[in-house]
Design an enzyme around this catalytic site. Structure first.
Site, mmCIF file in Angstrom:
data_model
loop_
_atom_site.group_PDB
_atom_site.id
_atom_site.type_symbol
_atom_site.label_atom_id
_atom_site.label_comp_id
_atom_site.label_asym_id
_atom_site.label_seq_id
_atom_site.Cartn_x
_atom_site.Cartn_y
_atom_site.Cartn_z
ATOM 1 N N ASP A 1 58.995 28.296 65.532
ATOM 2 C CA ASP A 1 59.039 27.793 64.007
ATOM 3 C C ASP A 1 58.207 26.643 63.948
ATOM 4 O O ASP A 1 57.230 26.293 64.741
ATOM 5 C CB ASP A 1 60.528 27.672 63.867
ATOM 6 C CG ASP A 1 61.120 26.301 64.479
ATOM 7 O OD1 ASP A 1 60.455 25.640 65.187
ATOM 8 O OD2 ASP A 1 62.229 25.929 63.995
ATOM 9 N N ASN B 1 63.105 31.129 56.227
ATOM 10 C CA ASN B 1 62.775 30.350 55.242
ATOM 11 C C ASN B 1 63.896 29.795 54.327
ATOM 12 O O ASN B 1 63.743 29.733 53.200
ATOM 13 C CB ASN B 1 62.109 31.332 54.117
ATOM 14 C CG ASN B 1 60.740 32.051 54.666
ATOM 15 O OD1 ASN B 1 60.045 31.369 55.463
ATOM 16 N ND2 ASN B 1 60.414 33.257 54.459
ATOM 17 N N PHE C 1 63.128 22.172 71.030
ATOM 18 C CA PHE C 1 63.335 21.998 69.497
ATOM 19 C C PHE C 1 64.477 20.911 69.130
ATOM 20 O O PHE C 1 64.004 20.077 68.276
ATOM 21 C CB PHE C 1 64.116 23.358 69.083
ATOM 22 C CG PHE C 1 64.483 23.441 67.800
ATOM 23 C CD1 PHE C 1 63.766 23.662 66.974
ATOM 24 C CD2 PHE C 1 65.912 23.312 67.776
ATOM 25 C CE1 PHE C 1 64.339 23.818 65.524
ATOM 26 C CE2 PHE C 1 66.481 23.443 66.335
ATOM 27 C CZ PHE C 1 65.612 23.695 65.248
ATOM 28 N N LYS D 1 59.846 35.786 64.710
ATOM 29 C CA LYS D 1 60.780 34.465 65.014
ATOM 30 C C LYS D 1 62.123 34.794 64.982
ATOM 31 O O LYS D 1 63.039 34.624 65.902
ATOM 32 C CB LYS D 1 60.405 33.278 64.213
ATOM 33 C CG LYS D 1 61.192 31.957 64.522
ATOM 34 C CD LYS D 1 62.189 31.837 63.441
ATOM 35 C CE LYS D 1 62.977 30.648 63.680
ATOM 36 N NZ LYS D 1 64.162 30.518 62.453
#
Length: 273
Positions: A225, A113, A266, A206
């Site tokens: 993610d 986060n 990604f 994750k």
């Protein structure tokens, strides 16, 4: 001391800027990179990528230069997924790092986060506060602190470094690792390693997959993610919403190439390829 490598299959920008490490900065015409207690200077020089360090053997392994990424990129293209094919071609110089295991555990606990500039800042403050100051040809730097040093710090230190609620995670996990070490984790396969990592305070699925991939070289891991969720929906037409199931979908599809392909997808999505 220094060595060079074919720049086509070793692109420092793509390797460092794709979210798998946080202790690097722009330096001259390249990057200054720190790992554990070591430092190097890496730059592009025409058709070659040049690495300078007092410990070239360490960074040769760190950048995974013993592995044939031409074969990996071609395998990725063989799945005939347009985004993956474009990324494997454009980002064929992206390499999966063999990073310090304990450093990766703490780094990815901090990463949850969070955004990359803030992650880098928190880690830098922790290194300044608890690491050992060293002098190199590329300037002064601080080593990443040992688990013993981290365990001796209190929650207020981590909070003051910007870790926020993660202060408790860093305190508890560092104390556990200082007492137990991580040697027992090294022989575990990817599923077993992930299961064990999930028992550490502050490590979710994750984060566990990131640690397994970037810290323990488990290339059959596939971290999910928000970017990979976007890839799953837009480029694979997926309908699953459970991240654990999305991970299982991708590892079932890509097997031992999962970690490499995760990074192509990604980074390719973030570059809008």
């Amino acid at each position: 001391m220094k060595f060079d490598f074919d720049a086509e299959y070793f692109n420092p920008e793509h390797t460092l800027e794709c979210g798998q490490t946080f202790r690097f900065s722009h330096y001259k015409d390249g990057y200054r990179v720190c790992s554990a207690d070591k430092i190097c200077y890496v730059r592009r020089d025409g058709a070659k990528t040049v690495v300078e360090s007092e410990d070239c053997d360490y960074f040769y392994r760190y950048f995974d230069l013993n592995k044939d990424y031409c074969e990996i990129a071609e395998k990725a293209k063989s799945f005939n997924v347009p985004l993956l094919s474009r990324s494997a071609e454009c980002c064929k110089g992206l390499r999966i790092l063999n990073a310090d295991r304990e450093e990766m555990i703490y780094s990815f606990i901090i990463s949850q986060n969070n955004n990359i500039p803030r992650i880098k800042g928190i880690i830098e403050k922790i290194c300044l506060g608890l690491g050992e100051k060293k002098v190199s040809d590329f300037g002064e730097y601080n080593t990443f602190p040992s688990s013993v040093a981290l365990a001796a710090a209190d929650a207020e230190f981590f909070k003051s470094a910007g870790a926020g609620y993660r202060d408790a995670y860093l305190c508890e996990t560092s104390r556990r690792i200082a007492a137990e070490g991580v040697a027992e984790l090294e022989s575990l396969n990817a599923p077993e390693l992930k299961k064990r990592l999930l028992t550490y305070k502050g490590v979710g699925p994750k984060v566990a997959d990131c640690i397994a991939l970037f810290g323990f070289g488990k290339t059959d891991s596939f971290p999910v993610d928000v970017w990979i969720e976007k890839v799953y929906r837009e480029d694979f037409g997926g309908a699953l919403t459970d991240r654990n199931k999305i991970t299982q979908y991708f590892t079932g599809l890509f097997g031992k190439y999962s970690g490499y392909i995760q990074q192509y997808l990604f980074y390719g999505k973030r570059l809008n390829l």
